[in-house]
Design a protein around this motif. Sequence first.
Motif, PDB file in Angstrom:
ATOM      1  N   SER A  25      -0.186  46.099   6.978  1.00 48.50           N
ATOM      2  CA  SER A  25       1.136  46.733   7.000  1.00 48.50           C
ATOM      3  C   SER A  25       1.931  46.299   5.775  1.00 48.50           C
ATOM      4  O   SER A  25       1.777  45.170   5.290  1.00 48.50           O
ATOM      5  N   GLY A  26       2.779  47.179   5.258  1.00 52.06           N
ATOM      6  CA  GLY A  26       3.663  46.809   4.151  1.00 52.06           C
ATOM      7  C   GLY A  26       4.662  45.744   4.598  1.00 52.06           C
ATOM      8  O   GLY A  26       4.902  45.558   5.793  1.00 52.06           O
ATOM      9  N   PHE A  27       5.255  45.040   3.624  1.00 49.09           N
ATOM     10  CA  PHE A  27       6.222  43.983   3.942  1.00 49.09           C
ATOM     11  C   PHE A  27       7.606  44.573   4.200  1.00 49.09           C
ATOM     12  O   PHE A  27       8.011  45.547   3.551  1.00 49.09           O
ATOM     13  N   VAL A  28       8.316  43.933   5.121  1.00 46.80           N
ATOM     14  CA  VAL A  28       9.697  44.354   5.423  1.00 46.80           C
ATOM     15  C   VAL A  28      10.652  43.313   4.834  1.00 46.80           C
ATOM     16  O   VAL A  28      10.696  42.166   5.293  1.00 46.80           O
ATOM     17  N   ASN A  29      11.374  43.721   3.814  1.00 45.05           N
ATOM     18  CA  ASN A  29      12.333  42.833   3.155  1.00 45.05           C
ATOM     19  C   ASN A  29      13.650  42.943   3.910  1.00 45.05           C
ATOM     20  O   ASN A  29      14.409  43.895   3.730  1.00 45.05           O
ATOM     21  N   ALA A  30      13.915  41.950   4.764  1.00 40.06           N
ATOM     22  CA  ALA A  30      15.008  42.093   5.731  1.00 40.06           C
ATOM     23  C   ALA A  30      16.386  41.699   5.193  1.00 40.06           C
ATOM     24  O   ALA A  30      17.351  41.683   5.965  1.00 40.06           O
ATOM     25  N   HIS A  31      16.477  41.388   3.902  1.00 39.74           N
ATOM     26  CA  HIS A  31      17.814  41.171   3.309  1.00 39.74           C
ATOM     27  C   HIS A  31      17.749  41.308   1.792  1.00 39.74           C
ATOM     28  O   HIS A  31      17.065  40.540   1.125  1.00 39.74           O
ATOM     29  N   ALA A  32      18.465  42.315   1.273  1.00 40.88           N
ATOM     30  CA  ALA A  32      18.435  42.533  -0.183  1.00 40.88           C
ATOM     31  C   ALA A  32      19.724  43.197  -0.655  1.00 40.88           C
ATOM     32  O   ALA A  32      20.435  43.828   0.134  1.00 40.88           O
ATOM     33  N   HIS A  33      20.010  43.007  -1.930  1.00 35.71           N
ATOM     34  CA  HIS A  33      21.111  43.720  -2.603  1.00 35.71           C
ATOM     35  C   HIS A  33      20.462  44.336  -3.846  1.00 35.71           C
ATOM     36  O   HIS A  33      20.572  43.795  -4.946  1.00 35.71           O
ATOM     37  N   THR A  91      15.624  34.594   6.740  1.00 36.86           N
ATOM     38  CA  THR A  91      15.653  33.460   5.826  1.00 36.86           C
ATOM     39  C   THR A  91      15.288  33.927   4.417  1.00 36.86           C
ATOM     40  O   THR A  91      14.442  34.807   4.246  1.00 36.86           O
ATOM     41  N   CYS A  92      15.964  33.350   3.426  1.00 40.10           N
ATOM     42  CA  CYS A  92      15.760  33.751   2.025  1.00 40.10           C
ATOM     43  C   CYS A  92      15.449  32.476   1.246  1.00 40.10           C
ATOM     44  O   CYS A  92      16.318  31.928   0.537  1.00 40.10           O
ATOM     45  N   SER A  93      14.232  31.990   1.386  1.00 43.29           N
ATOM     46  CA  SER A  93      13.901  30.639   0.913  1.00 43.29           C
ATOM     47  C   SER A  93      14.126  30.455  -0.574  1.00 43.29           C
ATOM     48  O   SER A  93      14.729  29.463  -0.998  1.00 43.29           O
ATOM     49  N   GLY A 142      13.628  37.582   3.733  1.00 45.23           N
ATOM     50  CA  GLY A 142      14.352  38.455   2.809  1.00 45.23           C
ATOM     51  C   GLY A 142      14.299  37.870   1.406  1.00 45.23           C
ATOM     52  O   GLY A 142      14.141  36.660   1.235  1.00 45.23           O
ATOM     53  N   THR A 143      14.424  38.743   0.434  1.00 45.92           N
ATOM     54  CA  THR A 143      14.423  38.244  -0.951  1.00 45.92           C
ATOM     55  C   THR A 143      15.826  37.926  -1.436  1.00 45.92           C
ATOM     56  O   THR A 143      15.996  37.213  -2.408  1.00 45.92           O
ATOM     57  N   ASP A 144      16.867  38.518  -0.746  1.00 51.21           N
ATOM     58  CA  ASP A 144      18.214  38.507  -1.301  1.00 51.21           C
ATOM     59  C   ASP A 144      18.177  39.289  -2.625  1.00 51.21           C
ATOM     60  O   ASP A 144      17.186  39.963  -2.908  1.00 51.21           O
ATOM     61  N   GLY A 145      19.196  39.197  -3.461  1.00 51.19           N
ATOM     62  CA  GLY A 145      19.229  40.020  -4.675  1.00 51.19           C
ATOM     63  C   GLY A 145      18.485  39.385  -5.837  1.00 51.19           C
ATOM     64  O   GLY A 145      18.272  38.174  -5.865  1.00 51.19           O
ATOM     65  N   ALA A 146      18.107  40.241  -6.809  1.00 50.17           N
ATOM     66  CA  ALA A 146      17.399  39.713  -7.987  1.00 50.17           C
ATOM     67  C   ALA A 146      18.325  38.864  -8.852  1.00 50.17           C
ATOM     68  O   ALA A 146      17.855  38.130  -9.714  1.00 50.17           O
ATOM     69  N   TYR A 147      19.641  38.948  -8.624  1.00 49.02           N
ATOM     70  CA  TYR A 147      20.535  38.075  -9.399  1.00 49.02           C
ATOM     71  C   TYR A 147      20.540  36.651  -8.862  1.00 49.02           C
ATOM     72  O   TYR A 147      21.093  35.762  -9.475  1.00 49.02           O
ATOM     73  N   SER A 148      19.940  36.429  -7.683  1.00 53.85           N
ATOM     74  CA  SER A 148      19.896  35.054  -7.182  1.00 53.85           C
ATOM     75  C   SER A 148      18.485  34.548  -6.930  1.00 53.85           C
ATOM     76  O   SER A 148      18.300  33.368  -6.690  1.00 53.85           O
ATOM     77  N   ASN A 149      17.484  35.400  -7.034  1.00 49.98           N
ATOM     78  CA  ASN A 149      16.152  34.994  -6.521  1.00 49.98           C
ATOM     79  C   ASN A 149      15.129  34.523  -7.551  1.00 49.98           C
ATOM     80  O   ASN A 149      14.552  33.460  -7.334  1.00 49.98           O
ATOM     81  N   ASN A 150      14.714  35.150  -8.541  1.00 54.30           N
ATOM     82  CA  ASN A 150      15.083  36.367  -9.221  1.00 54.30           C
ATOM     83  C   ASN A 150      14.046  37.486  -9.129  1.00 54.30           C
ATOM     84  O   ASN A 150      13.979  38.351 -10.002  1.00 54.30           O
TER      85      ASN A 150
END
Length: 416
Positions: free
Chosen positions: A53-61, A256-258, A284-292
């Motif tokens: 199954s594809g991944f579900v990114n449960a928190h992103a901007h 969680t956005c480790s 979740g990955t959160d946004g690319a401005y914080s992850n990156n």
Amino acid sequence: MKIWFYNAKVLQNSKIIQGDVLVQDNKIIYIGKNPPEFKADRKINVMGNLLMSGFVNAHAHTPSTILRGYADDLSLHNWLDKIIPLERSLNDEEIYWSVMLGVLEYVKAGITCVEENYAKYLPIMEAYKKSGMRARMSIGYPNVNQLKVDKLSSQNEKIKEYGFKAVCFAHSIYGTTQNQLDDLISFSKSENLPLSIHLSETLKEVGDCTVKYDKTPVEYLEYLGFLDRPCTIYHCVHTDKDDLKILADYNANIVTCSSSNLKLASGIAPLYAMQTAGLNIALGTDGAYSNNSYDFFKEMFLSATLNKALLYNAEILKAEEVLNMSTINGAKTLGYENLGDIQEGYLADIILINLNQPHHMPQFNLISNLVYSAKSSDVYFTMIDGKIVYENGSFNIGEKIEDIYSNCEKIKNRLK
Ligand SMILES: [Zn+2]
């Protein structure tokens, strides 16, 4: 379209089975060794690789993709001060191209579904609709910069028109007023929609909330009635046992956005304590401005190992449990009952992973390999809702890769 996958190792319900998978339109209709009569439009030889199954990114901007690398090595609150003016300046067209850049990265990394937590939802929906990305969109007060937002009812109407799922989202306790939170809770009740919020991400947030309201952020949400609704809470880095018991009593979902928490030095979320409390945990990955980056293999590795090191216990947060956080738990968090696994009747969000590589050998345990040694570049095929969006370096997301890059370059030059 009718697609027939054959010669596959299929990851189903945390087990590997050998067999074929048939997809008709947007559904998986058969898994097994003796497929029925089926006139496929295309037969795909998986060549012994992994179908999952594809991944579900449960928190992103996702509009933040254009700000990747702009404000690194700063604490969360200094980082917000630097990011907010730029974010505010992005126009609709710039957001569209920024999201398209995010989609390129998502589908190449096997992410097929996203929880999108951002204001200015129209250009995001345009990009998702065009590319075929599955998403749950936010209604509410998604930004700390207090951009003027449309009325909640008109946001809801627009999202319905585009055919996306919706969640009522407040950025945070510190980024919204109590009136806005009350307003959002009432709206979520009247429209029967779930709620979500960033919570207890930093020690400062917990300290400020405790001084202001004499309650931890979790206790404050309980006091407001936020937790009475089905809800999703992002981060929860600084939560103690009492907080987690409250969240578990209300059946809240945790995302969680480790890597975002590590890079912004927010801390390490107590995943093992959350799990022990019986909470549903997604990634979740959160946004690319914080992850990156949008890389679920990185998120899985960190989510599996950080608590092991913190608690000096290698036997907790097993690979299989963390893999479930990346798929089925995320689907549950976003309100899907038929997504996040390879099951008959489930939505056809499918990825193929190339196992014919040194870091996948030997194959004692494919699930361990996925969590501890796989890389996002191992994904060579991505299908969303029965549509092939990525295959061996070619994208089918409604825009050409060179147009996405050149438009993003223009935006970067304007911003710098
Ligand atoms: Zn966030």
